[in-house]
Design an enzyme around this catalytic site. Sequence first.
Site, PDB file in Angstrom:
ATOM      1  N   ASP A  57      -7.963  -5.333  -0.108  1.00 55.47           N
ATOM      2  CA  ASP A  57      -8.452  -6.229  -1.163  1.00 55.47           C
ATOM      3  C   ASP A  57      -8.096  -7.690  -0.920  1.00 55.47           C
ATOM      4  O   ASP A  57      -8.585  -8.564  -1.637  1.00 55.47           O
ATOM      5  CB  ASP A  57      -7.863  -5.805  -2.522  1.00 55.47           C
ATOM      6  CG  ASP A  57      -8.390  -4.459  -2.948  1.00 55.47           C
ATOM      7  OD1 ASP A  57      -9.610  -4.256  -2.817  1.00 55.47           O
ATOM      8  OD2 ASP A  57      -7.609  -3.616  -3.401  1.00 55.47           O
ATOM      9  N   HIS A 102       0.858  -1.196   0.000  1.00 58.46           N
ATOM     10  CA  HIS A 102       0.000   0.000   0.000  1.00 58.46           C
ATOM     11  C   HIS A 102       0.882   1.230   0.000  1.00 58.46           C
ATOM     12  O   HIS A 102       1.932   1.233   0.646  1.00 58.46           O
ATOM     13  CB  HIS A 102      -0.896   0.011   1.241  1.00 58.46           C
ATOM     14  CG  HIS A 102      -2.049   0.941   1.111  1.00 58.46           C
ATOM     15  ND1 HIS A 102      -1.959   2.275   1.402  1.00 58.46           N
ATOM     16  CD2 HIS A 102      -3.306   0.720   0.677  1.00 58.46           C
ATOM     17  CE1 HIS A 102      -3.124   2.844   1.166  1.00 58.46           C
ATOM     18  NE2 HIS A 102      -3.960   1.932   0.720  1.00 58.46           N
TER      19      HIS A 102
HETATM   20  N1  ACO Z   1       4.182  -7.708  -4.660  1.00 63.84           N
HETATM   21  C1  ACO Z   1       5.522  -7.684  -4.867  1.00 63.84           C
HETATM   22  N2  ACO Z   1       6.266  -6.573  -4.748  1.00 63.84           N
HETATM   23  C2  ACO Z   1       5.638  -5.435  -4.406  1.00 63.84           C
HETATM   24  C3  ACO Z   1       4.259  -5.388  -4.163  1.00 63.84           C
HETATM   25  C4  ACO Z   1       3.525  -6.586  -4.293  1.00 63.84           C
HETATM   26  N3  ACO Z   1       2.199  -6.607  -4.088  1.00 63.84           N
HETATM   27  N4  ACO Z   1       3.909  -4.120  -3.850  1.00 63.84           N
HETATM   28  C5  ACO Z   1       5.021  -3.399  -3.879  1.00 63.84           C
HETATM   29  N5  ACO Z   1       6.084  -4.191  -4.211  1.00 63.84           N
HETATM   30  C6  ACO Z   1       7.486  -3.784  -4.286  1.00 63.84           C
HETATM   31  C7  ACO Z   1       7.784  -2.979  -5.553  1.00 63.84           C
HETATM   32  O1  ACO Z   1       8.148  -3.820  -6.614  1.00 63.84           O
HETATM   33  C8  ACO Z   1       8.891  -2.081  -5.077  1.00 63.84           C
HETATM   34  O2  ACO Z   1      10.063  -2.861  -5.043  1.00 63.84           O
HETATM   35  P1  ACO Z   1      11.519  -2.170  -5.344  1.00 63.84           P
HETATM   36  O3  ACO Z   1      11.711  -1.157  -4.257  1.00 63.84           O
HETATM   37  O4  ACO Z   1      12.467  -3.308  -5.291  1.00 63.84           O
HETATM   38  O5  ACO Z   1      11.389  -1.563  -6.708  1.00 63.84           O
HETATM   39  C9  ACO Z   1       8.521  -1.759  -3.624  1.00 63.84           C
HETATM   40  O6  ACO Z   1       7.722  -2.892  -3.195  1.00 63.84           O
HETATM   41  C10 ACO Z   1       7.708  -0.486  -3.469  1.00 63.84           C
HETATM   42  O7  ACO Z   1       6.546  -0.606  -4.300  1.00 63.84           O
HETATM   43  P2  ACO Z   1       5.901   0.574  -5.128  1.00 63.84           P
HETATM   44  O8  ACO Z   1       5.237   0.029  -6.337  1.00 63.84           O
HETATM   45  O9  ACO Z   1       6.911   1.649  -5.329  1.00 63.84           O
HETATM   46  O10 ACO Z   1       4.825   1.072  -4.121  1.00 63.84           O
HETATM   47  P3  ACO Z   1       3.642   2.029  -4.465  1.00 63.84           P
HETATM   48  O11 ACO Z   1       3.323   2.763  -3.225  1.00 63.84           O
HETATM   49  O12 ACO Z   1       3.940   2.831  -5.672  1.00 63.84           O
HETATM   50  O13 ACO Z   1       2.438   1.018  -4.857  1.00 63.84           O
HETATM   51  C11 ACO Z   1       0.674  -0.509  -4.675  1.00 63.84           C
HETATM   52  C12 ACO Z   1       1.476   0.615  -3.984  1.00 63.84           C
HETATM   53  C13 ACO Z   1       0.212  -0.049  -6.057  1.00 63.84           C
HETATM   54  C14 ACO Z   1      -0.560  -0.801  -3.847  1.00 63.84           C
HETATM   55  C15 ACO Z   1       1.567  -1.780  -4.775  1.00 63.84           C
HETATM   56  O14 ACO Z   1       1.937  -2.221  -3.486  1.00 63.84           O
HETATM   57  C16 ACO Z   1       0.897  -2.908  -5.552  1.00 63.84           C
HETATM   58  O15 ACO Z   1       0.982  -2.934  -6.784  1.00 63.84           O
HETATM   59  N6  ACO Z   1       0.190  -3.846  -4.856  1.00 63.84           N
HETATM   60  C17 ACO Z   1      -0.519  -4.887  -5.535  1.00 63.84           C
HETATM   61  C18 ACO Z   1      -1.831  -4.347  -6.086  1.00 63.84           C
HETATM   62  C19 ACO Z   1      -2.832  -4.077  -4.988  1.00 63.84           C
HETATM   63  O16 ACO Z   1      -3.051  -4.897  -4.108  1.00 63.84           O
HETATM   64  N7  ACO Z   1      -3.491  -2.909  -5.076  1.00 63.84           N
HETATM   65  C20 ACO Z   1      -4.521  -2.503  -4.123  1.00 63.84           C
HETATM   66  C21 ACO Z   1      -4.022  -1.368  -3.294  1.00 63.84           C
HETATM   67  S1  ACO Z   1      -5.166  -0.953  -2.030  1.00 63.84           S
HETATM   68  C22 ACO Z   1      -6.388  -0.123  -2.827  1.00 63.84           C
HETATM   69  O17 ACO Z   1      -6.230   0.526  -3.806  1.00 63.84           O
HETATM   70  C23 ACO Z   1      -7.683  -0.253  -2.303  1.00 63.84           C
END
Ligand code: ACO
Length: 429
Positions: A363, A306
């Site tokens: 979710d 998140h």
């Molecule tokens: N699985 C694996 N790796 C992940 C995940 C995940 N679910 N989420 C984040 N990471 C990793 C990224 O690859 C990144 O790694 P790095 O530093 O080595 O490059 C690091 O964690 C930081 O992630 P970001 O994408 O920069 O985080 P951001 O805050 O931009 O994204 C998000 C947040 C979109 C929710 C992300 O965690 C994600 O894609 N999760 C999966 C989709 C999801 O569940 N979305 C629902 C969110 S809640 C909502 O909207 C109601």
Amino acid sequence: MSDQIILRLDGQDYPLPLEQGAENERAIDISSLRADTGLITLDSGYANTGSCRSAITFVDGEQGILRYRGIPIEQFTQHPNFIEVAWLLIFGSLPNRQEYDGFAGDLTAHANLDEGMKLHFEGFPRNAPPMAILSAMINALSCFYPELLELDDTSRFRLAAARLISKIRTIAAYAYRHSQGDAYNYPNPRLAYVSNLLHMMFSHPYQERECDPLVREALNLLFILHADHEQNCSTSTVRIVGSSKANLFASCAAGVCALWGPLHGGANIEVLRMLERIHNGHMTPEDYVQQAKDKTNDARLMGFGHRVYKNRDPRAEILGRQAEKLLAYMGQDDPLLNIARKLEEIALEDPYFKQRNLYPNVDFYSGIIMRAVGIPTNMFTVMFAIGRLPGWIAHWWEQNQRGQNRIARPRQIYDGNTITDYVPMDERG
Ligand code: ACO
């Protein structure tokens, strides 16, 4: 404590005021930055940008805190009532009996759709994505209520809010009925919000869909936990669209589009697909976690991570428990819940997820609850939208009431061609 910070640029000092919120979070006010220095700020994904002041929802992502109008989210779990929470978010305090009855009465009175709206459903293919229908039909409400396009007084706004909160449920149910080739069910004025939704989605002339009290509790809770989350992608979208003085229906239709994406509300569908893939034997939970860590592909552990929570998402904790309670009550043993628990266990022990503070989000368990209730997977994000609507409405109204709607218009750092001559067609290579 200083109430300003000094930016030193080319030997000159520029004081920038510090702002402080009710929970001591601090911000640098940069609104004069460009005028004073010629500089803008660059902040990908707005991760460090406060776009407004707001008094609706407080999130502390480090401590896993979520409060609506100051009330901790956990306090809504005992007798969850979505309509009460909708009022709280929009109007600022819990409704008294008279306010509650009046608002609930408005929801009942305005549940039906204009017969003309039904013709629109007929034009959609049976397999149309329900989020596309939802967005289109919310926008179409603008055509049917021209008197609600400009909302300058509270009573008209309240009517628009009631119409929208009531009708989104009817639109959602009709989108589902259309996809099934079934006749639409009129709303039943004797039924409360959640029971009426299930009736409109699932009743047949030969079989009325009854709403079990625990199902009603679970869906009320699910809607409440989705109801607001401060400046998330869809709510920011609603505010941005509303900042141009676009009407409430158009602004919320845009919110639906933003919510649709798999990184936002659409993640609840992707979580279920992920759990089904594992269940169907295509992968083990260990393999899936391994794949989610692999930077050479796009796979992520859906329902994990998140932007704001760097600790447990309190909504996921509550929904995980509610999923177990509901399944036990229904006498079901959903293998997907066991897979979700296993994934969570593996990920929470894994250094990759630990180092990045990735925990289950709202979710992760919501789909298990919806599946138990019989909601088809492609309607999951629509259910999220029904829950999030009061939050969108609350933010749209707050922005208007506070006169915060200076048109949203970020800047950019241009990195394209510098000045380039036009070349006539015949002379191009
Ligand atoms: N699985 C694996 N790796 C992940 C995940 C995940 N679910 N989420 C984040 N990471 C990793 C990224 O690859 C990144 O790694 P790095 O530093 O080595 O490059 C690091 O964690 C930081 O992630 P970001 O994408 O920069 O985080 P951001 O805050 O931009 O994204 C998000 C947040 C979109 C929710 C992300 O965690 C994600 O894609 N999760 C999966 C989709 C999801 O569940 N979305 C629902 C969110 S809640 C909502 O909207 C109601």
